[in-house]
Enzyme design. Structure first.
Site, PDB file in Angstrom:
ATOM      1  N   TYR A 261      98.071  49.019   2.901  1.00 27.89           N
ATOM      2  CA  TYR A 261      97.320  49.207   1.480  1.00 27.89           C
ATOM      3  C   TYR A 261      98.004  49.387   0.246  1.00 27.89           C
ATOM      4  O   TYR A 261      99.479  49.448   0.473  1.00 27.89           O
ATOM      5  CB  TYR A 261      96.506  50.415   1.751  1.00 27.89           C
ATOM      6  CG  TYR A 261      97.139  51.876   1.566  1.00 27.89           C
ATOM      7  CD1 TYR A 261      97.448  52.293   0.175  1.00 27.89           C
ATOM      8  CD2 TYR A 261      97.967  52.411   2.467  1.00 27.89           C
ATOM      9  CE1 TYR A 261      98.372  53.596  -0.044  1.00 27.89           C
ATOM     10  CE2 TYR A 261      98.569  53.538   2.357  1.00 27.89           C
ATOM     11  CZ  TYR A 261      98.635  53.991   0.860  1.00 27.89           C
ATOM     12  OH  TYR A 261      99.670  55.291   0.760  1.00 27.89           O
ATOM     13  N   CYS A 262      97.758  48.980  -0.755  1.00 26.38           N
ATOM     14  CA  CYS A 262      98.423  49.332  -2.129  1.00 26.38           C
ATOM     15  C   CYS A 262      97.630  49.884  -3.109  1.00 26.38           C
ATOM     16  O   CYS A 262      97.386  51.108  -2.924  1.00 26.38           O
ATOM     17  CB  CYS A 262      98.942  47.859  -2.625  1.00 26.38           C
ATOM     18  SG  CYS A 262      97.401  46.493  -2.650  1.00 26.38           S
ATOM     19  N   ARG A 263      97.364  49.335  -4.268  1.00 27.07           N
ATOM     20  CA  ARG A 263      96.667  50.275  -5.170  1.00 27.07           C
ATOM     21  C   ARG A 263      95.025  50.356  -5.354  1.00 27.07           C
ATOM     22  O   ARG A 263      94.634  50.941  -6.160  1.00 27.07           O
ATOM     23  CB  ARG A 263      97.266  49.712  -6.763  1.00 27.07           C
ATOM     24  CG  ARG A 263      98.779  49.688  -6.982  1.00 27.07           C
ATOM     25  CD  ARG A 263      99.136  48.988  -8.158  1.00 27.07           C
ATOM     26  NE  ARG A 263     100.754  49.450  -8.371  1.00 27.07           N
ATOM     27  CZ  ARG A 263     101.436  48.482  -9.216  1.00 27.07           C
ATOM     28  NH1 ARG A 263     100.913  47.627  -9.863  1.00 27.07           N
ATOM     29  NH2 ARG A 263     102.777  49.039  -9.506  1.00 27.07           N
TER      30      ARG A 263
ATOM     31  N   CYS B   7      94.542  44.865  -6.305  1.00 28.64           N
ATOM     32  CA  CYS B   7      95.930  44.611  -6.133  1.00 28.64           C
ATOM     33  C   CYS B   7      96.290  43.556  -4.989  1.00 28.64           C
ATOM     34  O   CYS B   7      95.567  43.647  -3.939  1.00 28.64           O
ATOM     35  CB  CYS B   7      96.533  46.025  -5.377  1.00 28.64           C
ATOM     36  SG  CYS B   7      98.287  45.928  -5.334  1.00 28.64           S
TER      37      CYS B   7
ATOM     38  N   ALA C 123      98.929  44.318  -0.846  1.00 25.44           N
ATOM     39  CA  ALA C 123      98.500  44.437   0.518  1.00 25.44           C
ATOM     40  C   ALA C 123      98.272  43.101   1.153  1.00 25.44           C
ATOM     41  O   ALA C 123      98.687  42.941   2.278  1.00 25.44           O
ATOM     42  CB  ALA C 123      97.554  45.257   0.509  1.00 25.44           C
TER      43      ALA C 123
END
Length: 223
Positions: free
Chosen positions: A177-179, A183, A186
């Protein structure tokens, strides 16, 4: 002041927030600052705009009390004024996704195969991560992980993954996962790990979505 003037004043004050977030770049600034505090230089590079434009956008957000700043030597460092500003961003994005087909189509283009997305509910994902049945990796920059991250997530910035493949298990699924949904980090991590033979999926949520749902987050002190 008569009643009409009072009502006008009330709506004008709320409209200040709407005006402050009416720019796509200011919305992106809120998303980035929801991860961790950043200098103007970092924010300008992140948004691919020059310093003067970044400063102007930040000034507008600051005047609406959505961000605050502090000076550290020669640098101005910005952060969100409160967690509810991150919640405002999440709510606004979710409303837009619900009502705007164009946004849904754009989001679909970020995921060529729906099977790449995590199908677990948030509570179930948290339970599986706690039991070690899946490995959750946070592919954002390290300072963002330290500011706040999902429970049981490992810090593995996208730029470091190639050199740290031996730290990842091959006997269970990896969730990156990221933001948040907008985003791209990921998705890049997913493609890289899939090419290396790992079983991996992408979580659309970021920390802001997790907090907005009332779920726990963790923080790590900087080294």
């Amino acid at each position: 002041m008569n009643k009409r003037s009072t009502k006008n004043l009330l709506y004008e004050q709320v409209a200040r927030i709407g005006k402050a977030i009416s720019s796509p770049k200011r919305l992106e600034l809120l998303e980035v600052l929801a991860q961790a505090e950043k200098t103007v230089e970092v924010l300008a590079a992140e948004l691919d705009i020059d310093m003067r434009l970044a400063s102007a956008h930040l000034k507008a957000l600051r005047e609406a009390r959505l961000v605050v700043a502090r000076r550290a030597g020669k640098h101005m460092i910005y952060r969100l004024s409160d967690d509810d500003v991150a919640g405002l961003w999440v709510t606004l994005r979710e409303v837009a996704e619900t009502h705007l087909a164009e946004l849904r189509l754009a989001l679909d283009k970020l995921t060529t195969d729906p099977r790449q997305l995590v199908s677990l509910g948030r509570a179930e994902l948290l339970d599986q991560a706690r039991r070690g049945e899946i490995t959750v990796i946070d592919v954002r920059p390290r300072d963002e992980y330290q500011a706040a991250h999902l429970p049981h997530a490992r810090c593995m910035p996208l730029a470091e993954i190639e050199q740290r493949l031996d730290e990842l298990p091959r006997d269970r699924e990896i969730v990156a996962y990221c933001r948040g949904p907008f985003c791209l980090l990921a998705g890049e991590a997913l493609a890289l790990l899939a090419r290396r033979g790992f079983r991996v999926r992408k979580l659309a949520d970021g920390v802001s979505e997790w907090q907005a749902a009332g779920l726990p987050i963790e923080r790590t002190a900087a080294a």
